[in-house]
Design an enzyme around this catalytic site. Sequence first.
Site, mmCIF file in Angstrom:
data_model
loop_
_atom_site.group_PDB
_atom_site.id
_atom_site.type_symbol
_atom_site.label_atom_id
_atom_site.label_comp_id
_atom_site.label_asym_id
_atom_site.label_seq_id
_atom_site.Cartn_x
_atom_site.Cartn_y
_atom_site.Cartn_z
ATOM 1 N N CYS A 28 15.055 -4.346 -3.603
ATOM 2 C CA CYS A 28 15.875 -3.871 -4.658
ATOM 3 C C CYS A 28 15.164 -2.624 -5.339
ATOM 4 O O CYS A 28 15.010 -2.654 -6.407
ATOM 5 C CB CYS A 28 16.752 -4.534 -5.448
ATOM 6 N N ARG A 80 0.765 -1.190 -0.142
ATOM 7 C CA ARG A 80 0.133 -0.124 0.055
ATOM 8 C C ARG A 80 0.684 1.320 0.048
ATOM 9 O O ARG A 80 0.377 2.317 -0.712
ATOM 10 C CB ARG A 80 -0.896 -0.018 1.114
#
Length: 421
Positions: A346, A314
């Site tokens: 990453c 979210r």
Amino acid sequence: MDHFLYRDGILHAEDVPLPEIAAEVGTPFYCYSTATLTRHYRLFEEALSGLDHMVCYSVKSLSNQAILRTLAGLGAGMDVVSGGEYRRALAAGVRGEKIVFSGVGKTREEMGFALAHGIRQFNVESDAELQSLSEVASTMGKTAPITLRVNPDVDAKTHEKIATGRKEDKFGIPISRAPEIYAQATRLPGIEVVGVDVHIGSQLTDLAPFEAAFTKIADLTRSLRADGHDIRRVDLGGGLGIPYTTSNETPPLPLDYGAMIHRVFGGLDIEVEIEPGRLIAGNAGILVAQVIYLKQGEGRDFLILDAAMNDLIRPAMYGAHHDIVPVIEAPAAIDQRPVDIVGPVCESGDTFAKQRPMPPLAAGDLVAFRSAGAYGAVMSSEYNTRPMIPEVLVHEDQYAVIRPRPSFDEIINRDKLPNWL
Ligand SMILES: *Cc1c(COP(=O)(O)O)cnc(C)c1O
């Protein structure tokens, strides 16, 4: 109100200290409270009492079998948006007659499966879907109860990605075309019109857009009835927002939402259905994570957690705010310092909060993301080959793992090599 509170300085889920669960299942994990789920479901039941009504929990917000079974035990119907969710509801013991099927892209296979196992109604979103449903139902010798989801062209004043009731959104049939498509529906074999449906978006923090949409639906109901349609049910969708911060948000209460529904539909002698998801599940869940590292950057400090965007998307997807609190309560007088709270994935988007004031924390400390029950676990993925995190359900002083963490072997062995490798 929820049941995640500090007791003697330790954050508990109902009567269970969170460090105890963390020690057994490892971090990160989702933790849900039965008492909070129950309380929120009952708020809607109360808000609609006096009307002929049904609360159909929106399965997509949190769809674990244990959650569905808890709510089904309280009498909830279910709102599903895929054949998979329909099967989840059935598997949790919900009868087909209490399941509402929503969504813009239902396939013929999904329609056929639901017709074979029972359905309360399909909320149809286009004339093409209506045509397909008519063909599937009549081939099976069945009749499909339907509402048409109308798009009232109301701005829900919520995040762009979760507004669904404006004319540029992909959802529903333009309200101006409704009379024509209802007339078409009554001519089609295998179709029985039972009502009207609307859902204008999610995380609404104001009643005005709901009221504007519902008033249009009440007017449409009167005019469809005048045209001879037997409109006996309105489905008002979900969308009521929750407070994501304890400080500055005050979304309307279910009781006020219910009072408005009484006002708009009370005189229509009609059955009212609602499809809340977030308000039932949102504050009934938290995500518990552990601090891996503290890192000093140039001009800012980072708190690196073992939870990441793949576990709770979210913040990355909607810029959403979650309160993040230490599991061991910080003394009230302590200095809070701004930190960026991030995960190990990453991508720079793997940031939960920027410059968030936090009490001092060290590697190994536990933190909890509040209000993570809805659109948390259900939207998680295994990006970066990070195993889906476990889900735990608490009930008073008991807890149970309701979805275990998969092993790396389970994840890797899901891949299959072609015969040339
Ligand atoms: C997502 C959705 C809901 C639930 O919305 P919440 O904001 O979680 O209450 C209800 N109905 C439909 C059709 C939906 O797509």
